[in-house]
Design a protein around this motif. Structure first.
Motif, PDB file in Angstrom:
ATOM      1  N   LEU A   1      -2.589  12.115   1.513  1.00  0.00           N
ATOM      2  CA  LEU A   1      -3.432  12.312   0.325  1.00  0.00           C
ATOM      3  C   LEU A   1      -4.159  13.661   0.329  1.00  0.00           C
ATOM      4  CD1 LEU A   1      -4.939   8.712   0.192  1.00  0.00           C
ATOM      5  CD2 LEU A   1      -3.373   9.695  -1.484  1.00  0.00           C
TER       6      LEU A   1
ATOM      7  N   MET B   1       1.211   4.133  -2.812  1.00  0.00           N
ATOM      8  CA  MET B   1       1.001   5.554  -2.528  1.00  0.00           C
ATOM      9  C   MET B   1       2.164   6.370  -3.082  1.00  0.00           C
ATOM     10  SD  MET B   1      -1.694   5.988  -0.303  1.00  0.00           S
ATOM     11  CE  MET B   1      -1.340   7.209   0.893  1.00  0.00           C
TER      12      MET B   1
ATOM     13  N   ARG C   1      -2.374   2.248  -8.573  1.00  0.00           N
ATOM     14  CA  ARG C   1      -3.418   1.567  -7.808  1.00  0.00           C
ATOM     15  C   ARG C   1      -2.811   0.358  -7.081  1.00  0.00           C
ATOM     16  NH1 ARG C   1      -8.728   2.214  -7.649  1.00  0.00           N
ATOM     17  NH2 ARG C   1      -9.993   0.402  -7.065  1.00  0.00           N
TER      18      ARG C   1
ATOM     19  N   LEU D   1       0.840  -1.198   0.000  1.00  0.00           N
ATOM     20  CA  LEU D   1       0.000   0.000   0.000  1.00  0.00           C
ATOM     21  C   LEU D   1       0.883   1.258   0.000  1.00  0.00           C
ATOM     22  CD1 LEU D   1      -2.854   1.272   0.257  1.00  0.00           C
ATOM     23  CD2 LEU D   1      -2.543   1.198   2.729  1.00  0.00           C
ATOM     24  N   ASN D   2       1.914   1.245   0.851  1.00  0.00           N
ATOM     25  CA  ASN D   2       2.818   2.403   0.914  1.00  0.00           C
ATOM     26  C   ASN D   2       3.539   2.597  -0.414  1.00  0.00           C
ATOM     27  OD1 ASN D   2       1.992   2.651   3.515  1.00  0.00           O
ATOM     28  ND2 ASN D   2       3.832   1.804   4.430  1.00  0.00           N
TER      29      ASN D   2
ATOM     30  N   TYR E   1      -2.468   8.264   6.100  1.00  0.00           N
ATOM     31  CA  TYR E   1      -2.763   8.229   4.665  1.00  0.00           C
ATOM     32  C   TYR E   1      -3.608   9.441   4.266  1.00  0.00           C
ATOM     33  CZ  TYR E   1      -0.875   3.555   4.900  1.00  0.00           C
ATOM     34  OH  TYR E   1      -0.037   2.506   5.101  1.00  0.00           O
TER      35      TYR E   1
END
Lengths: 429, 84
Positions: B52, A350, A355, A346-347, B48
């Motif tokens: 974001l 990001m 995706r 996930l990191n 997060y």
């Protein structure tokens, strides 16, 4: 928990815990090989070189290896402690723990004072650097039940290591004297009841509701049971060293604290909202049920004739390590490894702005494989019980353990292989 | 006035709640608000959201799930507030 101050760059890389998780099953293989090639005495005499070597391969090489690795991730993510120079520290602690355990195990097997001595030196350096860093950051810990329980577990580890150093030194150089009567039992009770069970408790307060969608632990369990267990161990050790009668009362309190924790956790798991097939939950149920049996054996030991003590001590030790601690820790790995990989992917996604490539954690460790591992472990546990009754069947237990450890290595290896594949996709895009 | 999108993740095991909310935020339009319902405070989520550029407000409830309200940070207003 205080994660508001946590930033992605403070999160340890996947390799910080994973190098420990990779190494642990190899020590499991070593322990299983020792049991496989040892004579039957290994199951009858806990002082035999093979029994001492195998025990430390499992407790230090397998259990402590995994739990230390997990702490490198748990400390920053769950209780807000970011260890100084954590990447370098993880490598240093891993090298020292691996080398020290290997030398200690071989030294105990061969009763070789030089190897035991160097092993102890490396292990001391491993624990001093890890616990020193941890205790120096303790003030930044948040005042949660998990944070304080882990602090008690770390203190228990320090006590276990100090007692172990003394015992191992006297084993290597017996000309300097014999250990105090009962010191080994105190070392075992701090290692199992303190370090292993307190750490399992602290982590479970977070992961049981989080991964299994159960109600939260009751406040009296999270706030009182760990401290009660710790002080019961402390008073019990002091009373036992002084030969005071109150040691039995402290032991009874410690047993009751562990029983309350086990029964509550089993009850919480029954209340879970999602009833899907879940290997980790089965490992928890098996490990905690075995814990209740071990506690019952402790009670029997207090009332049993002295001629039973040898067999009961062996049964308690074998079931506490193989049936409780290894069961719960292997079960938690089935959740923690995919979770950490998921978080790291996930990191990475990001950072790359792509995706997330992983849709489901089961892609990393399929349910079928985790369940196969569970059945293999249950079979191993059954063979352990058989060995306690008929020691000559011990090689079957050793073979099953060997198979389980090799299978566990392939499960972790496959999950990391998947991570590498997805991570390449993210960095290539 | 934007839309309010409700996302109930209170019966999902980790890490599904985080995954679901990040997926939902990818679709969230400026001016809309996401109302996330969770059985505990999703502490891992906050870093997060900062990363974001989302703002959030948490409303703990005694008898029910936490409500976490999330929306796109208004950069101009944010900078103005900081300047003051």
């Amino acid at each position: 928990m205080n994660l508001r101050g946590l930033h992605l760059e403070n999160m340890p890389t996947l390799w910080a815990p994973m190098r420990f998780f990779f190494t642990a099953p190899l020590f499991g293989v070593l322990g299983a090989l020792i049991l496989l090639f040892a004579d039957v005495e290994v199951w009858q005499n806990r002082w035999s070189p093979a029994a001492l070597g195998a025990t430390h391969a499992f407790t230090l090489g397998f259990l402590t290896m995994i739990m230390t690795g997990a702490l490198f991730q748990v400390l920053p993510v769950i209780i807000g402690i970011v260890l100084p120079m954590q990447r370098g520290l993880a490598i240093l602690v891993h090298v020292l723990l691996t080398g020290g355990t290997l030398l200690l195990v071989v030294g105990l097997l061969k009763t070789n004072p030089a190897l035991i001595g160097i092993g102890l030196l490396l292990l001391s350096a491993a624990f001093v650097s890890f616990l020193g860093s941890y205790f120096s950051c303790l003030s930044s810990s948040t005042g949660t039940a998990t944070g304080s329980t882990i602090a008690l577990a770390a203190t228990s580890l320090a006590i276990t290591v100090l007692l172990g150093l003394g015992l191992a030194a006297l084993r290597a150089w017996p000309q300097y004297g014999a250990p105090f009567a009962g010191t080994t039992d105190i070392h075992l009770s701090w290692g199992f009841g303190g370090w292993l069970m307190l750490l399992i408790m602290g982590v479970s307060f977070q992961v049981i509701p989080m991964f299994h969608v159960t109600p939260k632990y009751p406040r009296w369990i999270t706030h009182w049971i760990p401290a009660t267990l710790f002080f019961a161990l402390l008073c019990g050790a002091g009373a036992a060293l002084a030969g005071h009668w109150s040691a039995a009362i402290s032991h009874a309190i410690a047993l009751l604290a562990l029983a309350a924790y086990a029964v509550t956790t089993l009850w919480l798991l029954r209340q879970r909202k999602r009833k899907s097939r879940d290997a980790t939950m089965r490992f928890w149920q098996l490990g905690l049920s075995t814990l209740l049996i071990v506690l019952l054996l402790f009670v029997v030991r207090h009332m049993a004739p002295t001629t039973w003590l040898g067999s009961l001590n062996m049964a308690i030790g074998v079931l506490a390590i193989g049936g409780v601690a290894m069961t719960i820790v292997i079960g938690m790995l089935q959740r923690i490894v995919p979770f950490l990989i998921w978080l790291n992917l996930l990191n990475a996604s990001m950072r790359s702005g792509e995706r997330m490539p992983l849709s489901n954690m089961h892609q990393l460790i399929p349910v079928k494989r985790a369940m196969m591992l569970f059945y293999l472990h249950a079979l191993f546990l059954f063979s352990l019980l058989l060995t306690l009754l008929i020691p000559s069947t011990g090689r079957l237990a050793a073979l099953l353990l060997l198979a389980e450890m090799i299978f566990l290595s392939t499960i972790i290896g496959r999950a990391v292989g998947q991570y590498a594949k997805f991570n390449r996709q993210l960095t290539a895009e | 006035m934007g839309r309010i999108v409700t996302l109930d993740v209170s019966d999902l095991p980790a890490p599904e709640p985080l995954q679901r909310v990040l997926d939902a935020l990818a679709e969230l339009q400026r001016g809309d608000q996401l109302c996330m319902l969770h059985r505990h405070e999703p502490l891992l989520l906050y870093q997060y959201l900062d990363e974001l550029d989302f703002s959030y407000r948490v409303e703990p409830k005694d008898d029910g799930p936490f409500e976490i309200w999330i929306w796109h940070t208004d950069r101009a207003a944010h900078n103005q507030t900081r300047a003051q």
